[in-house]
Design a protein around this motif. Structure first.
Motif, mmCIF file in Angstrom:
data_model
loop_
_atom_site.group_PDB
_atom_site.id
_atom_site.type_symbol
_atom_site.label_atom_id
_atom_site.label_comp_id
_atom_site.label_asym_id
_atom_site.label_seq_id
_atom_site.Cartn_x
_atom_site.Cartn_y
_atom_site.Cartn_z
ATOM 1 N N LEU A 16 0.801 -1.212 0.012
ATOM 2 C CA LEU A 16 0.228 -0.049 -0.019
ATOM 3 C C LEU A 16 0.951 1.310 -0.027
ATOM 4 O O LEU A 16 0.165 2.271 0.264
ATOM 5 N N ASP A 17 1.984 1.120 -0.240
ATOM 6 C CA ASP A 17 2.998 2.291 -0.449
ATOM 7 C C ASP A 17 3.360 2.513 -1.948
ATOM 8 O O ASP A 17 3.686 1.622 -2.817
ATOM 9 N N PRO A 18 2.463 3.455 -2.530
ATOM 10 C CA PRO A 18 2.643 3.714 -4.065
ATOM 11 C C PRO A 18 4.055 3.788 -4.805
ATOM 12 O O PRO A 18 3.981 3.605 -5.847
ATOM 13 N N ARG A 19 4.973 4.095 -3.820
ATOM 14 C CA ARG A 19 6.361 3.978 -4.377
ATOM 15 C C ARG A 19 6.808 2.640 -4.603
ATOM 16 O O ARG A 19 7.770 2.498 -5.525
ATOM 17 N N MET A 20 6.242 1.661 -4.067
ATOM 18 C CA MET A 20 6.684 0.179 -3.983
ATOM 19 C C MET A 20 5.520 -0.493 -3.430
ATOM 20 O O MET A 20 5.533 -1.150 -2.561
#
Length: 561
Positions: A16-20
């Motif tokens: 749920l981290d848009p960067r990963m």
């Protein structure tokens, strides 16, 4: 950089981290995530690091419940609990059995009934009299908005045909003016005030029971939507919360939404909630203490549609002059919200009917919406005009909704939908419309109103039908005919609403809700990937392990099932 205490290796980790968004390994030290991804995790692996191979299982962030009542839920576990059954005869049999097994109790107390099993959707004192005559009995509905009592309870409370409806409540009476044994909203207090006194210790035990139950479902944080003295509360629940926090008993991230008591004068109420927040914050000013914070105030604006107390713009179908109940008029609500904003509180408003939703949006957006640091939210939104959704998005107001309700089960079909006009039905639990309008969705359960199981909630949000094993959804309509199928959302959106966005509504997104370096090690291991299973089987996923701040708080293999 410290070395990891433990590294979890999975086929897939949904961060749920848009960067990963996805990875394959997570490293934890002292309850905090210190590395994500196999390469970075290898750099913090030491000789004493424990490696946990998840063997094809899936990791997701720990779930947060944005609206629950764990005191009432925990207490219901030790009373006559009807939550796991459905039906007129099963209810009476369970109550009779409980009464026989507890002959020394002065009252027979319980909860969990659904109105659709009764004639015309409402229980009668005669039903309860048939199994409990020797003493008063009181059984609260699953949604906590109605209380079913026997004749003896009415006698003990002095409720007769001459008893007027109390402010904010209704004593249901038959055509001859006699009380039927159904007490709605604040009318229940005529009886609940006579119950044998519970203690703060009882409430603490209830909270510990609820926390264990939540952990078994993958829930690592919750917002109690009404801490204090509200309808159905046996005691003031604030003090047990403080006691548990002081003793380090919360292995969860808890938000106590302070109950706005409409019977207390405005100025005194403001001072009371400020004092309570300060008691949690302590002298150091840190808003959290022992896993607990109190940044929110809960206001109940209307009731529920099933008993005609949800506040509607248009009258209920078949009840030409009935628009429901409002606990506050617009001017008073605006004054309360202004006072709370001036004292840096988030505001959490119960609004079920479209008129209540409008008044709530008016109050929360009158100054253009909450400040950036505020987390104002409207709970339930059973019926919401599309125009109000646009206004909510513009004002940054969160939709705090209960996804398990958005299916065509017998309760909805037999009890609620007949009371709503077609245009009202078309605006019923419109999750996709909320998303498309730009409203942030956070998910909760309102437990014990309904199951707190996030897996079941995700299933309904995605399918708009009941999960396979839900006892209140065991009919062909609930299983096969979706409610407003265009209002489905995706598994990824449902997971987000139960993790990062519910953590946001609870005020914990800075430390939880996603799997990122620096955040608390709060996550859940599922037996399968929720993004890969057939959507119809989403509700069958199993929680195998719950980790809260690095601690294994639930393991299915060791659980008592």
């Amino acid at each position: 950089m410290p070395l990891a205490d433990r590294i979890y290796r999975a086929e897939v980790v949904h961060t749920l981290d848009p960067r990963m968004p996805a990875t394959d390994a997570v490293a934890v030290h002292d309850g905090t995530i210190i590395a994500v991804g196999e390469i970075d995790c290898a750099a913090v692996t030491g000789p004493d690091t424990e490696i946990v191979e998840l063997n094809g299982q899936t990791m997701v962030p720990g779930f947060h419940d944005a609206h629950a009542h764990p005191v009432l839920g925990g207490l219901s576990m030790v009373e006559c609990n009807l939550d796991d059954i459905h039906g007129y005869r099963p209810y009476l049999d369970r109550i009779a059995k409980y009464a026989a097994e507890n002959p020394d109790d002065d009252w027979v107390l319980g909860s969990g009934w659904y109105g659709d099993v009764f004639t015309d959707g409402f229980p009668h004192r005669r039903d309860l009299d048939s199994v409990v005559r020797d003493r008063p009995a009181s059984i609260t509905s699953h949604d906590a908005h109605g209380t079913w009592v026997n004749t003896r309870a009415l006698e003990v409370a002095g409720i007769t045909r001459e008893t007027p409806d109390p402010d904010g409540g209704r004593i249901v009476k038959d055509d001859e003016g006699n009380p039927t044994g159904l007490l709605l909203e604040a009318a229940a207090e005529l009886v609940t005030g006579l119950f044998p006194a519970s203690t703060a210790a009882d409430v603490e035990r209830a909270l510990y029971n609820s926390q264990d139950y939540f952990h078994s479902l993958g829930i690592v944080g919750w917002q109690d939507a009404g801490v204090g003295v509200l309808t159905g509360s046996p005691v003031d629940t604030f003090h047990p919360y403080i006691s548990i926090a002081e003793h380090g008993g919360f292995a969860s991230k808890v938000t106590a939404a302070l109950w706005w008591d409409r019977t207390v004068p405005y100025a005194r109420q403001i001072e009371t909630i400020k004092e309570r927040r300060a008691a949690i914050q302590g002298v150091d000013g840190n808003r959290r203490r022992g896993g607990l914070q109190s940044t929110v105030v809960k206001i109940m604006l209307d009731g529920v549609c099933e008993n005609l107390t949800g506040a509607l713009k248009r009258s209920y179908r078949g009840h030409d002059h009935e628009h429901g109940l409002l606990m506050f008029e617009a001017e008073e609500l605006n004054e309360i919200v202004s006072g709370l904003e001036a004292n840096d509180f988030d505001v959490h408003i119960h609004a079920v009917g479209d008129n209540a939703v409008k008044l709530a949006v008016d109050a929360l957006s009158k100054n253009g919406g909450p400040a950036a640091e505020r987390r104002h939210q409207i709970a339930h939104l059973d019926i919401a005009d599309p125009a109000e959704l646009v206004r909510m998005a513009e004002a940054g107001i969160i939709a705090n909704v209960q996804p398990l309700w958005a299916r065509r089960d017998s309760v909805l079909v037999d009890t609620k939908l007949p009371l709503l006009h077609e245009d009202q039905q078309s605006h019923h639990f419109t999750f996709a419309s909320m998303r498309d309008a730009g409203v942030r969705l956070s998910f909760g359960s309102d437990w014990p109103v309904s199951s707190p199981d996030p897996i079941w909630g995700m299933h309904v949000a995605v399918n708009r039908t009941a999960p396979h094993n839900d006892p209140h959804g065991q009919d062909d309509v609930a299983q096969n005919e979706p409610l407003l199928p265009d209002e489905r959302i995706t598994p990824a959106e449902a997971l987000r609403a139960y993790t990062i966005d519910s953590a946001y509504a609870n005020g914990y997104d800075d430390v939880s809700g996603s799997i990122e370096v620096g955040k608390s090690a709060d996550f859940v291991i599922l037996d399968r990937d929720p993004f890969e299973v057939e959507t119809d089987d989403l509700g069958d996923l199993q929680v195998l392990l719950t980790v809260a701040a690095g601690e294994h708080v639930y393991e299915r293999s060791r659980a008592i099932v």
